[in-house]
Motif scaffolding. Structure first.
Motif, mmCIF file in Angstrom:
data_model
loop_
_atom_site.group_PDB
_atom_site.id
_atom_site.type_symbol
_atom_site.label_atom_id
_atom_site.label_comp_id
_atom_site.label_asym_id
_atom_site.label_seq_id
_atom_site.Cartn_x
_atom_site.Cartn_y
_atom_site.Cartn_z
ATOM 1 N N SER A 60 0.974 -1.150 0.080
ATOM 2 C CA SER A 60 0.096 0.039 0.003
ATOM 3 C C SER A 60 0.831 1.346 0.022
ATOM 4 C CB SER A 60 -0.732 0.074 1.135
ATOM 5 O OG SER A 60 -1.656 1.255 1.075
ATOM 6 N N ALA A 61 0.857 2.084 -1.026
ATOM 7 C CA ALA A 61 1.544 3.192 -0.789
ATOM 8 C C ALA A 61 0.934 4.442 -1.725
ATOM 9 C CB ALA A 61 2.710 2.897 -2.347
ATOM 10 N N THR A 62 1.330 5.551 -1.154
ATOM 11 C CA THR A 62 0.998 6.857 -1.791
ATOM 12 C C THR A 62 1.831 7.340 -2.488
ATOM 13 O OG1 THR A 62 1.531 8.080 0.205
ATOM 14 C CG2 THR A 62 -0.554 7.068 0.371
ATOM 15 N N PHE A 63 1.706 8.346 -3.567
ATOM 16 C CA PHE A 63 2.693 8.958 -4.413
ATOM 17 C C PHE A 63 2.282 10.135 -4.730
ATOM 18 C CE2 PHE A 63 0.033 6.175 -6.782
ATOM 19 C CZ PHE A 63 -0.204 7.249 -7.954
ATOM 20 N N THR A 64 3.092 10.893 -5.233
ATOM 21 C CA THR A 64 2.813 12.194 -6.292
ATOM 22 C C THR A 64 3.594 12.098 -7.483
ATOM 23 O OG1 THR A 64 2.937 13.543 -4.225
ATOM 24 C CG2 THR A 64 3.168 14.676 -6.321
ATOM 25 N N ILE A 65 2.707 12.092 -8.478
ATOM 26 C CA ILE A 65 3.228 11.924 -9.894
ATOM 27 C C ILE A 65 3.058 13.381 -10.772
ATOM 28 C CG2 ILE A 65 0.788 11.385 -10.871
ATOM 29 C CD1 ILE A 65 2.043 9.341 -12.822
ATOM 30 N N LYS A 66 4.181 13.488 -11.445
ATOM 31 C CA LYS A 66 4.177 14.898 -12.057
ATOM 32 C C LYS A 66 4.586 14.778 -13.528
ATOM 33 C CE LYS A 66 6.022 17.878 -8.382
ATOM 34 N NZ LYS A 66 7.172 18.730 -7.813
ATOM 35 N N VAL A 67 3.738 15.239 -14.377
ATOM 36 C CA VAL A 67 3.646 14.954 -15.710
ATOM 37 C C VAL A 67 3.823 16.500 -16.307
ATOM 38 C CG1 VAL A 67 2.702 14.128 -17.927
ATOM 39 C CG2 VAL A 67 2.657 12.823 -15.776
ATOM 40 N N ASP A 68 4.610 16.752 -17.099
ATOM 41 C CA ASP A 68 5.066 18.145 -17.637
ATOM 42 C C ASP A 68 4.854 19.327 -16.809
ATOM 43 O OD1 ASP A 68 5.282 16.899 -20.309
ATOM 44 O OD2 ASP A 68 3.235 16.870 -20.642
ATOM 45 N N GLY A 69 5.495 18.964 -15.488
ATOM 46 C CA GLY A 69 5.264 20.041 -14.474
ATOM 47 C C GLY A 69 3.879 20.036 -13.625
ATOM 48 N N ARG A 70 3.023 19.223 -14.262
ATOM 49 C CA ARG A 70 1.659 19.281 -13.436
ATOM 50 C C ARG A 70 1.693 17.998 -12.361
ATOM 51 N NH1 ARG A 70 -2.608 19.326 -18.184
ATOM 52 N NH2 ARG A 70 -0.843 17.754 -18.928
ATOM 53 N N GLY A 71 1.293 18.187 -11.172
ATOM 54 C CA GLY A 71 1.448 17.194 -10.364
ATOM 55 C C GLY A 71 0.081 16.867 -9.526
ATOM 56 N N MET A 72 -0.049 15.492 -9.018
ATOM 57 C CA MET A 72 -1.355 14.960 -8.565
ATOM 58 C C MET A 72 -0.858 13.897 -7.526
ATOM 59 S SD MET A 72 -3.216 12.970 -11.602
ATOM 60 C CE MET A 72 -2.601 13.979 -13.028
ATOM 61 N N LYS A 73 -1.768 13.708 -6.635
ATOM 62 C CA LYS A 73 -1.449 12.692 -5.575
ATOM 63 C C LYS A 73 -2.259 11.197 -5.908
ATOM 64 C CE LYS A 73 -0.217 15.804 -2.180
ATOM 65 N NZ LYS A 73 -0.547 16.415 -0.674
ATOM 66 N N GLY A 74 -1.824 10.056 -5.622
ATOM 67 C CA GLY A 74 -2.366 8.922 -6.072
ATOM 68 C C GLY A 74 -2.085 7.960 -4.717
ATOM 69 N N VAL A 75 -2.965 6.821 -4.965
ATOM 70 C CA VAL A 75 -2.737 5.702 -4.042
ATOM 71 C C VAL A 75 -2.555 4.525 -4.886
ATOM 72 C CG1 VAL A 75 -3.938 4.306 -2.290
ATOM 73 C CG2 VAL A 75 -4.342 6.671 -2.195
ATOM 74 N N LEU A 76 -1.767 3.643 -4.583
ATOM 75 C CA LEU A 76 -1.395 2.398 -5.177
ATOM 76 C C LEU A 76 -1.632 1.374 -4.084
ATOM 77 C CD1 LEU A 76 1.288 1.723 -7.939
ATOM 78 C CD2 LEU A 76 1.079 0.234 -5.922
ATOM 79 N N LYS A 77 -2.302 0.368 -4.600
ATOM 80 C CA LYS A 77 -2.356 -0.926 -3.886
ATOM 81 C C LYS A 77 -2.051 -2.332 -4.792
ATOM 82 C CE LYS A 77 -5.702 0.469 -0.372
ATOM 83 N NZ LYS A 77 -6.891 0.195 0.007
ATOM 84 N N SER A 78 -1.072 -3.054 -4.333
ATOM 85 C CA SER A 78 -0.938 -4.381 -5.087
ATOM 86 C C SER A 78 -0.676 -5.508 -4.427
ATOM 87 C CB SER A 78 0.471 -4.075 -6.175
ATOM 88 O OG SER A 78 1.539 -4.198 -5.184
#
Length: 217
Positions: free
Chosen positions: A56-74
């Motif tokens: 279970s992880a949380t992360f921040t992804i940035k694409v072309d300078g724009r960021g958003m927060k997400g949650v990943l489970k595997s």
């Protein structure tokens, strides 16, 4: 010998000791890096993910300078990635992608590349085959920074860069450079050994009753 002189001497001695400790720490870090190859470091980082029973992880992804927060489970090959703009669920066979802007859910039988694009941890876990490894010239204290360049010119990826903790080999940042730009994923929290129900990786149809399902399998 005056008190002022003694105090100054002790301060100077303390500064020398601090410099010696810093030098020894730097020397040991460089020696540890020299003892392991970049590929071995990447393999240890992959093992941390592969050996985890549930993540279970949380992360921040940035694409072309724009960021958003997400949650990943595997868990094993199954995963879910929840983001404000798009969410995905992979149950080991089918990949469901929900787009809230269009209220559409696309279902596919994914290729290996499509899985990589959906779950950034897969780049570390096992998506690095066919790459050459090297340590980055960029140094970060207490971290390994490993660069992977594809051997094939046909690869859609130009370079991968993993920032890995030198203490527990957990991946803290994944940077993916392609012809269309740079995507960085900063992992803000990471828990392994988490018990996750299999239902977490199934598309939650009841949550999106009005979504149009486009089945491309």
């Amino acid at each position: 010998m005056t008190k002022k002189f003694i105090h100054g001497y002790r301060g100077y001695k303390g500064l020398i000791m601090a410099m010696v400790i810093a030098f020894v720490a730097l020397f040991n870090a460089e020696r540890a890096e020299a003892a392991m190859t970049a590929e071995q470091v990447a393999q240890k980082a992959a093992a941390v993910i592969s050996n985890a029973k549930g993540i279970s992880a949380t992360f921040t992804i940035k694409v072309d300078g724009r960021g958003m927060k997400g949650v990943l489970k595997s868990n094993g090959s199954m995963f879910s990635v929840i983001l404000p703009q798009v969410s995905t669920w992979y149950n080991g066979k089918s990949l469901y992608t929900y787009n809230p802007r269009t209220s559409e859910t696309t279902v596919i039988t994914p290729t290996a590349q499509e899985l990589l694009e959906s779950n950034p941890l897969l780049y570390v876990k096992g998506g690095a085959g066919g790459y050459s490894y090297s340590f980055s010239p960029v140094k970060r204290n207490g971290k390994y920074v490993v660069e992977l360049v594809p051997r094939s010119k046909k690869s859609g990826v130009k370079k991968l860069t993993f920032t890995i903790s030198a203490t527990d080999f957990r991946t803290e940042r994944i940077a993916v450079e392609t012809g269309s730009g740079l995507t960085t994923v900063d992992i803000t929290s990471f828990k392994s050994g988490v018990s996750i129900p299999v239902s977490e990786f199934d598309y939650p149809k009841a949550r999106y009753p009005k979504a149009e399902i486009i089945d491309l399998r």
